[in-house]
Motif scaffolding. Structure first.
Motif, PDB file in Angstrom:
ATOM      1  N   ASP A 243      12.475 -30.850 -48.285  1.00  0.00           N
ATOM      2  CA  ASP A 243      13.653 -30.510 -47.473  1.00  0.00           C
ATOM      3  C   ASP A 243      14.690 -31.635 -47.441  1.00  0.00           C
ATOM      4  O   ASP A 243      15.777 -31.468 -46.888  1.00  0.00           O
ATOM      5  CB  ASP A 243      13.229 -30.137 -46.049  1.00  0.00           C
ATOM      6  N   GLY A 244      14.374 -32.802 -48.015  1.00  0.00           N
ATOM      7  CA  GLY A 244      15.330 -33.906 -48.062  1.00  0.00           C
ATOM      8  C   GLY A 244      15.464 -34.685 -46.772  1.00  0.00           C
ATOM      9  O   GLY A 244      16.227 -35.638 -46.705  1.00  0.00           O
ATOM     10  N   ALA A 245      14.718 -34.311 -45.730  1.00  0.00           N
ATOM     11  CA  ALA A 245      14.850 -34.965 -44.432  1.00  0.00           C
ATOM     12  C   ALA A 245      13.824 -36.074 -44.215  1.00  0.00           C
ATOM     13  O   ALA A 245      13.914 -36.817 -43.249  1.00  0.00           O
ATOM     14  CB  ALA A 245      14.719 -33.934 -43.307  1.00  0.00           C
ATOM     15  N   GLY A 246      12.868 -36.177 -45.119  1.00  0.00           N
ATOM     16  CA  GLY A 246      11.826 -37.189 -44.984  1.00  0.00           C
ATOM     17  C   GLY A 246      11.388 -37.684 -46.343  1.00  0.00           C
ATOM     18  O   GLY A 246      11.742 -37.118 -47.380  1.00  0.00           O
ATOM     19  N   ALA A 247      10.602 -38.737 -46.327  1.00  0.00           N
ATOM     20  CA  ALA A 247      10.097 -39.315 -47.572  1.00  0.00           C
ATOM     21  C   ALA A 247       8.904 -40.191 -47.248  1.00  0.00           C
ATOM     22  O   ALA A 247       8.638 -40.510 -46.080  1.00  0.00           O
ATOM     23  CB  ALA A 247      11.178 -40.141 -48.269  1.00  0.00           C
TER      24      ALA A 247
END
Length: 160
Positions: A91-95
């Motif tokens: 989702d691009g919100a975490g890593a």
């Protein structure tokens, strides 16, 4: 098996931003500039530094004051992070990242001499994309070993 692929522009931007935050951490910790670390960690970031004889807790309430109170025992240190593996959430919100760390440092022993040694290990970090950019929300130290002239060799690693 990992498969190489082309990254989107957003993925490249996130990876570069994360690496810059890691660089901010390395320079701030070596400069003992603990206030700059507020721009590296979320205020509620959870830490587990117990593998090195440190503490567990949250950034603002526990770790930041502990750093300021306890890291002064090191007369010098020089963190090096390398081989940083970045995995972005779909989702691009975490890593998440895993960073290999070598930390040459020195402590004055009971003999009055400055003893130099290296601490080797890795950090497992969880990241959150905030309105202020990427920040570490969880950090775990994975202790490898200490080698060199460690003046407290009879004590658990990091028990300073």
């Amino acid at each position: 098996m990992a498969v190489d692929r082309e990254y989107t522009a957003a993925e490249v931007a996130s990876r570069l931003a994360i690496e810059q935050v890691i660089a901010r951490y390395v320079h701030a910790i070596d400069d003992r500039d603990y206030d700059t670390l507020d721009d590296v960690f979320t205020p509620d970031a959870k830490f587990d530094l117990s593998a090195a004889g440190g503490i567990s807790g949250s950034w603002a309430a526990d770790i930041k004051p502990w750093y300021a109170e306890n890291l002064g025992v090191f007369e010098n240190y020089f963190h090096t992070f390398m081989n940083i593996r970045v995995t972005l959430d779909e989702d691009g919100a975490g890593a998440s990242t895993k960073s290999k760390v070598i930390n040459p440092c020195g402590i004055r022993g009971e003999d009055g001499e400055l003893h130099h040694f290296e601490i080797v290990g890795s950090y497992d970090d969880r990241w959150r994309k905030t309105t202020d950019g990427w920040r570490i929300s969880e950090r775990t130290w994975n202790h490898g070993w200490i080698w060199g002239d460690y003046p407290q060799a009879g004590l658990p690693a990091g028990d300073f």
